[in-house]
Write a protein that holds these residues in place. Structure first.
Motif, PDB file in Angstrom:
ATOM      1  N   ASP A  22      -8.417 103.877 -26.247  1.00  0.00           N
ATOM      2  CA  ASP A  22      -7.520 104.210 -27.364  1.00  0.00           C
ATOM      3  C   ASP A  22      -7.643 103.190 -28.492  1.00  0.00           C
ATOM      4  O   ASP A  22      -7.556 103.536 -29.677  1.00  0.00           O
ATOM      5  CB  ASP A  22      -6.066 104.349 -26.901  1.00  0.00           C
ATOM      6  CG  ASP A  22      -5.549 103.109 -26.201  1.00  0.00           C
ATOM      7  OD1 ASP A  22      -6.360 102.267 -25.767  1.00  0.00           O
ATOM      8  OD2 ASP A  22      -4.320 102.974 -26.076  1.00  0.00           O
ATOM      9  N   SER A  26      -8.846 103.844 -32.351  1.00  0.00           N
ATOM     10  CA  SER A  26      -7.982 103.477 -33.476  1.00  0.00           C
ATOM     11  C   SER A  26      -8.730 102.648 -34.510  1.00  0.00           C
ATOM     12  O   SER A  26      -8.404 102.666 -35.695  1.00  0.00           O
ATOM     13  CB  SER A  26      -6.747 102.707 -32.978  1.00  0.00           C
ATOM     14  OG  SER A  26      -7.093 101.407 -32.530  1.00  0.00           O
ATOM     15  N   ARG A  34      -2.742 104.923 -33.336  1.00  0.00           N
ATOM     16  CA  ARG A  34      -3.136 104.713 -31.936  1.00  0.00           C
ATOM     17  C   ARG A  34      -2.283 105.564 -31.003  1.00  0.00           C
ATOM     18  O   ARG A  34      -2.783 106.107 -30.014  1.00  0.00           O
ATOM     19  CB  ARG A  34      -3.004 103.226 -31.591  1.00  0.00           C
ATOM     20  CG  ARG A  34      -3.578 102.873 -30.214  1.00  0.00           C
ATOM     21  CD  ARG A  34      -3.591 101.384 -29.984  1.00  0.00           C
ATOM     22  NE  ARG A  34      -4.071 101.042 -28.660  1.00  0.00           N
ATOM     23  CZ  ARG A  34      -4.150  99.808 -28.195  1.00  0.00           C
ATOM     24  NH1 ARG A  34      -3.790  98.787 -28.965  1.00  0.00           N
ATOM     25  NH2 ARG A  34      -4.591  99.571 -26.965  1.00  0.00           N
ATOM     26  N   GLN A  38      -3.567 108.316 -28.290  1.00  0.00           N
ATOM     27  CA  GLN A  38      -3.163 108.309 -26.885  1.00  0.00           C
ATOM     28  C   GLN A  38      -2.710 109.696 -26.446  1.00  0.00           C
ATOM     29  O   GLN A  38      -3.001 110.145 -25.324  1.00  0.00           O
ATOM     30  CB  GLN A  38      -2.048 107.277 -26.669  1.00  0.00           C
ATOM     31  CG  GLN A  38      -2.539 105.837 -26.779  1.00  0.00           C
ATOM     32  CD  GLN A  38      -1.407 104.826 -26.856  1.00  0.00           C
ATOM     33  OE1 GLN A  38      -0.256 105.179 -27.121  1.00  0.00           O
ATOM     34  NE2 GLN A  38      -1.725 103.555 -26.637  1.00  0.00           N
TER      35      GLN A  38
END
Length: 312
Positions: A22, A26, A34, A38
């Motif tokens: 993740d 990002s 982020r 997720q």
């Protein structure tokens, strides 16, 4: 009807090995938060080597093939929010704003609130509609972690004029940057087309097969041995242009984890890039107007730490 998505594929590079999936995403998809990434992982919209399971805390390995399906932003009513903005100039046609580092210009997947557009909508009664609900008034943009001057159109006539000036390369846009390594020359030009990186669709790169014309002029302001303080002037305006061009000539921006070293240096966690000068012909009067902005405190701190004196 199913929401349309953009599909990206890329291969993990050595520098990202051992980093959470993740976090890697990002860094590569600036305008998607982020937390939203997720959620995409949880929804099975991200695969690693074809697998969708057990990716929530997955740490990537060199050579992993990552596929990301990012839903296109839906058209929605973007809410006005009382967020302070630094207005440098305003009249009935245009706004010039000094954007701080860390704020996204317009809403996108996972970032429908807290953007510059949300703030502008609160401040202005009307904006141009040419770029739709998601980007009202936005003629051009600067990256989330780039600070500096941005022009906004308050009506469609102003928007068309400013867009035509951008297309004609007649708008003045000068940036300040701190980059790695020393320059032998005092000034120069990078003339290299920019397009999607064929090996990593989430990044831009010099792409001579499918890229668009991109020209950046640079001038050395101060040399610090391992780093250089530059002025960069845009002739064109491609996505991440200065960042890509500087990395291409082996002078990536300090703090740019996407196009340069991943390791944080001197506490800098994002690219040292500031849109300092902006000039254009007023869309109604035709009079040339030019605006200058002070370097942010973080930029001055880094220059001071390097031994610099050129803060103007």
């Amino acid at each position: 009807m199913e929401q349309e998505s953009s599909l990206f594929q890329f291969i993990i590079e050595e520098d990202f090995k051992g980093t959470r999936l993740d976090l890697v995403l990002s860094l590569l998809i600036e305008e998607t938060s982020r937390s939203h990434l997720q959620k995409l992982i949880e929804q099975g919209k991200v695969t690693v080597n074809g697998a969708v399971n057990n990716l929530k805390k997955y740490k990537v390995n060199t050579g992993d093939l990552v596929t990301v399906s990012v839903p296109e932003p839906v058209l929605l009513d973007v809410a006005a929010e009382d967020i302070p903005i630094n207005i440098v100039y305003e009249d009935e046609d245009v706004l010039v704003i000094n954007k701080p580092k860390g704020i996204v210009v317009h809403p996108a997947a996972g970032n429908y609130n807290g953007t510059l557009v949300n703030a502008i909508l609160y401040h202005c009664k009307s904006l141009s509609s040419i770029n739709g609900v998601i980007r009202p008034g936005i003629v051009h943009r600067i990256d989330k972690d780039t600070s500096g001057l941005l022009m906004v159109a308050k009506n469609d006539v102003a928007h068309r004029s400013l867009a035509e000036q951008l297309a004609a390369h007649s708008i003045t846009r000068a940036y300040r940057a701190v980059v790695y390594h020393n320059f032998q020359e005092d000034e120069g030009t990078v003339d290299a087309p920019i397009g999607r990186d064929p090996n990593n669709r989430l990044r831009m790169a010099v792409n001579r097969m499918n890229g668009k014309e991109a020209v950046t002029h640079f001038k050395v302001l101060e040399r610090f041995g391992s780093f250089t303080h530059l002025e960069a002037r845009l002739e064109t305006g491609r996505t991440h242009q200065i960042r890509v061009h500087m990395a291409y000539i082996n002078h990536p921006l300090l703090g740019d984890a996407v196009y340069g070293p991943k390791k944080h240096v001197m506490g800098v966690e994002s690219q040292m890039l500031h849109a300092k000068l902006l000039g254009f012909r007023h869309p109604r009067t035709g009079v040339y107007m030019e605006f200058d902005s002070q370097l942010p405190d973080e930029f001055k701190r880094i220059l001071s730490k390097l031994g610099g004196t050129s803060y103007e």
